[in-house]
Design a protein around this motif. Structure first.
Motif, PDB file in Angstrom:
ATOM      1  N   ASN A 181       0.829  -1.213   0.000  1.00 27.53           N
ATOM      2  CA  ASN A 181       0.000   0.000   0.000  1.00 27.53           C
ATOM      3  C   ASN A 181       0.858   1.255   0.000  1.00 27.53           C
ATOM      4  O   ASN A 181       0.516   2.244  -0.645  1.00 27.53           O
ATOM      5  CB  ASN A 181      -0.926  -0.013   1.210  1.00 27.53           C
ATOM      6  CG  ASN A 181      -1.828  -1.226   1.234  1.00 27.53           C
ATOM      7  OD1 ASN A 181      -1.517  -2.212   1.887  1.00 27.53           O
ATOM      8  ND2 ASN A 181      -2.928  -1.172   0.508  1.00 27.53           N
ATOM      9  N   ASP A 232       3.793   5.721  -5.490  1.00 25.79           N
ATOM     10  CA  ASP A 232       3.941   5.595  -6.939  1.00 25.79           C
ATOM     11  C   ASP A 232       5.418   5.617  -7.333  1.00 25.79           C
ATOM     12  O   ASP A 232       5.831   6.320  -8.246  1.00 25.79           O
ATOM     13  CB  ASP A 232       3.177   6.719  -7.663  1.00 25.79           C
ATOM     14  CG  ASP A 232       3.005   6.423  -9.158  1.00 25.79           C
ATOM     15  OD1 ASP A 232       3.050   5.231  -9.529  1.00 25.79           O
ATOM     16  OD2 ASP A 232       2.846   7.377  -9.937  1.00 25.79           O
ATOM     17  N   ARG A 252      -3.306  -0.957  -4.917  1.00 30.45           N
ATOM     18  CA  ARG A 252      -3.884   0.237  -5.561  1.00 30.45           C
ATOM     19  C   ARG A 252      -5.397   0.266  -5.402  1.00 30.45           C
ATOM     20  O   ARG A 252      -5.992   1.329  -5.173  1.00 30.45           O
ATOM     21  CB  ARG A 252      -3.494   0.261  -7.040  1.00 30.45           C
ATOM     22  CG  ARG A 252      -2.035   0.635  -7.283  1.00 30.45           C
ATOM     23  CD  ARG A 252      -1.667   0.510  -8.743  1.00 30.45           C
ATOM     24  NE  ARG A 252      -0.294   0.936  -8.981  1.00 30.45           N
ATOM     25  CZ  ARG A 252       0.508   0.399  -9.891  1.00 30.45           C
ATOM     26  NH1 ARG A 252       0.071  -0.598 -10.649  1.00 30.45           N
ATOM     27  NH2 ARG A 252       1.742   0.847 -10.042  1.00 30.45           N
ATOM     28  N   HIS A 253      -6.021  -0.896  -5.526  1.00 32.36           N
ATOM     29  CA  HIS A 253      -7.474  -0.951  -5.351  1.00 32.36           C
ATOM     30  C   HIS A 253      -7.857  -0.561  -3.929  1.00 32.36           C
ATOM     31  O   HIS A 253      -8.783   0.256  -3.721  1.00 32.36           O
ATOM     32  CB  HIS A 253      -7.988  -2.357  -5.669  1.00 32.36           C
ATOM     33  CG  HIS A 253      -9.456  -2.520  -5.427  1.00 32.36           C
ATOM     34  ND1 HIS A 253     -10.410  -2.228  -6.394  1.00 32.36           N
ATOM     35  CD2 HIS A 253     -10.154  -2.910  -4.316  1.00 32.36           C
ATOM     36  CE1 HIS A 253     -11.620  -2.437  -5.891  1.00 32.36           C
ATOM     37  NE2 HIS A 253     -11.490  -2.849  -4.635  1.00 32.36           N
ATOM     38  N   ASN A 285      -6.132   1.202  -1.779  1.00 28.82           N
ATOM     39  CA  ASN A 285      -5.818   2.620  -1.561  1.00 28.82           C
ATOM     40  C   ASN A 285      -6.871   3.531  -2.181  1.00 28.82           C
ATOM     41  O   ASN A 285      -7.238   4.562  -1.599  1.00 28.82           O
ATOM     42  CB  ASN A 285      -4.456   2.955  -2.152  1.00 28.82           C
ATOM     43  CG  ASN A 285      -3.296   2.405  -1.343  1.00 28.82           C
ATOM     44  OD1 ASN A 285      -3.489   1.667  -0.391  1.00 28.82           O
ATOM     45  ND2 ASN A 285      -2.087   2.748  -1.738  1.00 28.82           N
ATOM     46  N   ALA A 286      -7.336   3.168  -3.367  1.00 28.12           N
ATOM     47  CA  ALA A 286      -8.339   4.002  -4.034  1.00 28.12           C
ATOM     48  C   ALA A 286      -9.626   4.057  -3.223  1.00 28.12           C
ATOM     49  O   ALA A 286     -10.257   5.125  -3.099  1.00 28.12           O
ATOM     50  CB  ALA A 286      -8.612   3.460  -5.436  1.00 28.12           C
ATOM     51  N   ALA A 309      -8.981   6.317  -0.288  1.00 22.61           N
ATOM     52  CA  ALA A 309      -8.920   7.723  -0.701  1.00 22.61           C
ATOM     53  C   ALA A 309     -10.317   8.297  -0.901  1.00 22.61           C
ATOM     54  O   ALA A 309     -10.587   9.453  -0.535  1.00 22.61           O
ATOM     55  CB  ALA A 309      -8.102   7.846  -1.976  1.00 22.61           C
ATOM     56  N   GLU A 310     -11.212   7.510  -1.487  1.00 22.68           N
ATOM     57  CA  GLU A 310     -12.590   7.978  -1.684  1.00 22.68           C
ATOM     58  C   GLU A 310     -13.261   8.266  -0.346  1.00 22.68           C
ATOM     59  O   GLU A 310     -13.903   9.320  -0.163  1.00 22.68           O
ATOM     60  CB  GLU A 310     -13.400   6.950  -2.460  1.00 22.68           C
ATOM     61  CG  GLU A 310     -14.860   7.379  -2.655  1.00 22.68           C
ATOM     62  CD  GLU A 310     -15.696   6.349  -3.394  1.00 22.68           C
ATOM     63  OE1 GLU A 310     -16.913   6.598  -3.567  1.00 22.68           O
ATOM     64  OE2 GLU A 310     -15.152   5.303  -3.785  1.00 22.68           O
ATOM     65  N   ASN A 337      -4.134   2.343   3.172  1.00 18.23           N
ATOM     66  CA  ASN A 337      -5.507   1.831   3.164  1.00 18.23           C
ATOM     67  C   ASN A 337      -6.165   1.859   4.533  1.00 18.23           C
ATOM     68  O   ASN A 337      -7.117   1.123   4.780  1.00 18.23           O
ATOM     69  CB  ASN A 337      -5.533   0.402   2.604  1.00 18.23           C
ATOM     70  CG  ASN A 337      -4.775  -0.590   3.486  1.00 18.23           C
ATOM     71  OD1 ASN A 337      -3.721  -0.266   4.026  1.00 18.23           O
ATOM     72  ND2 ASN A 337      -5.308  -1.793   3.624  1.00 18.23           N
ATOM     73  N   GLU A 388     -16.565  -1.344  -4.611  1.00 22.18           N
ATOM     74  CA  GLU A 388     -16.665   0.096  -4.859  1.00 22.18           C
ATOM     75  C   GLU A 388     -17.934   0.676  -4.248  1.00 22.18           C
ATOM     76  O   GLU A 388     -17.922   1.771  -3.670  1.00 22.18           O
ATOM     77  CB  GLU A 388     -16.630   0.365  -6.362  1.00 22.18           C
ATOM     78  CG  GLU A 388     -16.631   1.854  -6.716  1.00 22.18           C
ATOM     79  CD  GLU A 388     -16.503   2.102  -8.205  1.00 22.18           C
ATOM     80  OE1 GLU A 388     -16.695   3.264  -8.629  1.00 22.18           O
ATOM     81  OE2 GLU A 388     -16.217   1.151  -8.951  1.00 22.18           O
TER      82      GLU A 388
END
Length: 331
Positions: free
Chosen positions: A175, A181, A255-256, A258-259, A262-263, A279, A318
């Motif tokens: 993570n 990145d 990445r999933h 973390n996204a 972030a949302e 995360n 999601e």
């Protein structure tokens, strides 16, 4: 809608496939083809030679790595909120035969050269005081904060100047690398050993100790056996690690997660206790607000009396992340 822990996430399908494929006779312990290939597989990830040992838990990974660096009469500098201090049931003292954890401070559960020096400077160089032998940092930290490469380099500099080894607890290393990145090499920095976490990120029952000093790995092999972690069918642990490295599944999973974090973090506005850099989210919530979220079907841990911890995972849906974001925003 569970946000309790990434430890509770399901196992990635690629891991199940790899376990099935590994269910054929091979050399026992770590003599199988999959285990023998681990050094090269991780060397490709980090673009440098390394020696890799599999173990079954993150606690064992951290403690076996440190045990190869620190004698029983020595000490390990770590953050006062570090996993090895707060969440491993005294395992460091057990594996290191009594070596001392020397606790330092730092925002976001991250060490700095200054907070490390504050622990080291008062120690006299004599037999009456425990002498430090290693520094341990966590990437990402216990509060979900990621060390930048320059921060790790600064800590490595003080470690080298003081003759100390540097260990990284990478329970959520994936993570951190995804958030930064950057290359895995940059996310790890010049550490001597890395406990590379997989179970929180879609693995089932295998973690990796990545040694960048082969001599440390030679010591750890004996300690792993003595600790009861040399499994007779080690190919099943190696298979999990190899599967996660294939096609960078470990990074895609992170990445999933973390996204999703972030949302949710964007919706938390001024409630966040720490920046969202992996995360995990630490969110100020009253008892009544936490009860309201649970009534809506969200699972999470209380964090003290006035906050909640939410953890996303590789398989967080999601729609669940969006629902939690909206629920927190509407409190």
């Amino acid at each position: 809608m569970q946000f309790l822990s990434d430890n509770a996430a399901s196992v990635h399908p690629a891991v199940w496939d790899a376990l099935k494929a590994a269910d054929t006779p091979d050399t026992p312990y770590d003599g199988d083809a999959l285990s023998a290939a681990l050094d090269d597989s991780f060397a490709q990830v980090f673009q440098r030679p390394c020696a890799v040992l599999w173990v079954a838990t993150g606690t064992a990974a951290n403690c076996l790595a440190l045990a190869a660096m620190v004698p029983p009469h020595g000490g390990v500098v770590c953050h006062e909120e570090a996993h090895i201090e707060m969440d491993e049931g005294g395992a460091p003292g057990f594996y290191l035969h009594g070596a001392k954890l020397m606790l330092a401070q730092g925002e976001g559960a991250k060490l700095t050269p200054q907070t490390i020096a504050a622990v080291l400077d008062p120690i006299r160089d004599d037999v009456h005081q425990v002498q430090p032998h290693a520094i341990s940092i966590t990437q990402a930290s216990e509060y979900g904060c990621s060390y930048r490469p320059e921060e790790i380099a600064a800590i490595a500099e003080i470690a080298q100047a003081r003759g100390l080894r540097l260990h990284m607890d990478g329970a959520r290393f994936a993570n951190a690398a995804a958030f930064l990145d950057c290359t895995p090499t940059a996310a790890a920095g010049p550490v001597d050993a890395l406990s590379f976490g997989f179970i929180k990120n879609g693995g089932m029952s295998a973690e990796a100790i990545v040694f960048f000093d082969p001599a440390l790995a030679d010591v750890a092999r004996y300690r792993r056996k003595r600790a009861g972690h040399l499994q007779s069918k080690g190919r099943f642990l190696a298979a999990q690690l190899q599967a996660m490295l294939e096609d960078d599944i470990w990074l895609a999973n992170a990445r999933h997660a973390n996204a999703a974090a972030a949302e949710i973090g964007t919706a938390c506005a001024g409630r966040l206790m720490h920046p969202v850099e992996a995360n995990e989210l630490f969110v100020r919530c009253t008892p009544a607000e936490r009860a309201a979220l649970r009534d809506q079907g969200f699972g999470f841990y209380d964090w003290g009396d006035d906050a909640a911890r939410f953890v996303t995972a590789w398989n967080t849906r999601e729609q669940d992340a969006t629902a939690l974001a909206k629920a927190v925003a509407s409190l």
